[in-house]
Design a protein around this motif. Sequence first.
Motif, mmCIF file in Angstrom:
data_model
loop_
_atom_site.group_PDB
_atom_site.id
_atom_site.type_symbol
_atom_site.label_atom_id
_atom_site.label_comp_id
_atom_site.label_asym_id
_atom_site.label_seq_id
_atom_site.Cartn_x
_atom_site.Cartn_y
_atom_site.Cartn_z
ATOM 1 N N PHE A 1 -0.139 -58.559 -41.793
ATOM 2 C CA PHE A 1 0.136 -57.133 -42.015
ATOM 3 C C PHE A 1 -0.529 -56.590 -43.285
ATOM 4 O O PHE A 1 -0.353 -55.417 -43.633
ATOM 5 C CB PHE A 1 1.647 -56.881 -42.089
ATOM 6 N N ARG A 2 -1.284 -57.413 -43.957
ATOM 7 C CA ARG A 2 -1.855 -56.977 -45.239
ATOM 8 C C ARG A 2 -2.818 -55.805 -45.097
ATOM 9 O O ARG A 2 -2.820 -54.908 -45.928
ATOM 10 C CB ARG A 2 -2.512 -58.156 -45.952
ATOM 11 N N ASP A 3 -3.647 -55.815 -44.055
ATOM 12 C CA ASP A 3 -4.575 -54.693 -43.863
ATOM 13 C C ASP A 3 -3.808 -53.388 -43.630
ATOM 14 O O ASP A 3 -4.183 -52.345 -44.152
ATOM 15 C CB ASP A 3 -5.517 -54.949 -42.690
ATOM 16 N N VAL A 4 -2.753 -53.462 -42.852
ATOM 17 C CA VAL A 4 -1.936 -52.269 -42.597
ATOM 18 C C VAL A 4 -1.234 -51.845 -43.888
ATOM 19 O O VAL A 4 -1.202 -50.660 -44.239
ATOM 20 C CB VAL A 4 -0.897 -52.540 -41.483
ATOM 21 N N ALA A 5 -0.706 -52.791 -44.605
ATOM 22 C CA ALA A 5 0.038 -52.505 -45.834
ATOM 23 C C ALA A 5 -0.832 -51.833 -46.889
ATOM 24 O O ALA A 5 -0.352 -50.977 -47.649
ATOM 25 C CB ALA A 5 0.661 -53.781 -46.389
ATOM 26 N N VAL A 6 -2.115 -52.187 -46.937
ATOM 27 C CA VAL A 6 -3.030 -51.581 -47.911
ATOM 28 C C VAL A 6 -3.066 -50.067 -47.711
ATOM 29 O O VAL A 6 -2.996 -49.294 -48.675
ATOM 30 C CB VAL A 6 -4.447 -52.187 -47.781
ATOM 31 N N TYR A 7 -3.152 -49.623 -46.473
ATOM 32 C CA TYR A 7 -3.260 -48.187 -46.205
ATOM 33 C C TYR A 7 -1.900 -47.491 -46.256
ATOM 34 O O TYR A 7 -1.820 -46.305 -46.601
ATOM 35 C CB TYR A 7 -3.996 -47.950 -44.890
ATOM 36 N N GLN A 8 -0.870 -48.231 -45.954
ATOM 37 C CA GLN A 8 0.468 -47.655 -46.144
ATOM 38 C C GLN A 8 0.722 -47.427 -47.629
ATOM 39 O O GLN A 8 1.264 -46.391 -48.027
ATOM 40 C CB GLN A 8 1.532 -48.563 -45.520
ATOM 41 N N ARG A 9 0.302 -48.366 -48.451
ATOM 42 C CA ARG A 9 0.440 -48.222 -49.894
ATOM 43 C C ARG A 9 -0.443 -47.080 -50.395
ATOM 44 O O ARG A 9 -0.056 -46.311 -51.277
ATOM 45 C CB ARG A 9 0.084 -49.540 -50.582
ATOM 46 N N ALA A 10 -1.624 -46.937 -49.823
ATOM 47 C CA ALA A 10 -2.514 -45.837 -50.209
ATOM 48 C C ALA A 10 -1.865 -44.487 -49.883
ATOM 49 O O ALA A 10 -2.004 -43.526 -50.651
ATOM 50 C CB ALA A 10 -3.864 -45.966 -49.505
#
Length: 179
Positions: free
Chosen positions: A142-151
């Motif tokens: 889920f890290r790729d998804v989390a990067v953009y959620q954090r953005a």
Amino acid sequence: MAHVILGLLLLAPQSLYDLIKSFEAGVALFYSASSGSIKRALDGLLDKGLIEVASTEPGGRGKKIYRVTEAGRQEFHRWMTGELSGADLETAALSRLYFLGLLDPTDRVAVLRRIQERTAAHLAQLTALKKRIDTIEVPAEFRDVAVYQRATLDYGISSGQHALTWFGDLADRGEPQAR
């Protein structure tokens, strides 16, 4: 939406068609509405006695021109000077900013301060969420998804910081002069 319509009708009595055009010409910058939703809001304002039909043009279609009643003026003032409500802070703030010139100058800075306070509270919530999220270990898948959620969260914080400063600066300047 009803309060936005009251504000538009305080600027000038208008027909449904005129209101739709007013939304398209300026209000759409911060508030979107369909012609059907504007019509429903108009009907609700009529039912509550906040607006009235000022005139009906003769002819087949009988275009109605609406105006605000005294009760509508009071409701608009209550809304403008009251607490901001709803989940969409930006729309609530910009709706009031758009019509701020309709208020007595002595009320304007207090409205801007109220917007600033609500913005600060919202920013504090986002900042607290960021701190909580920073303590969570994200599974690898889920890290790729989390990067953009954090953005997305970072954008909200940055936007909130800008709004807080911008509304504060406007309030600090006091009563701006018309251009």
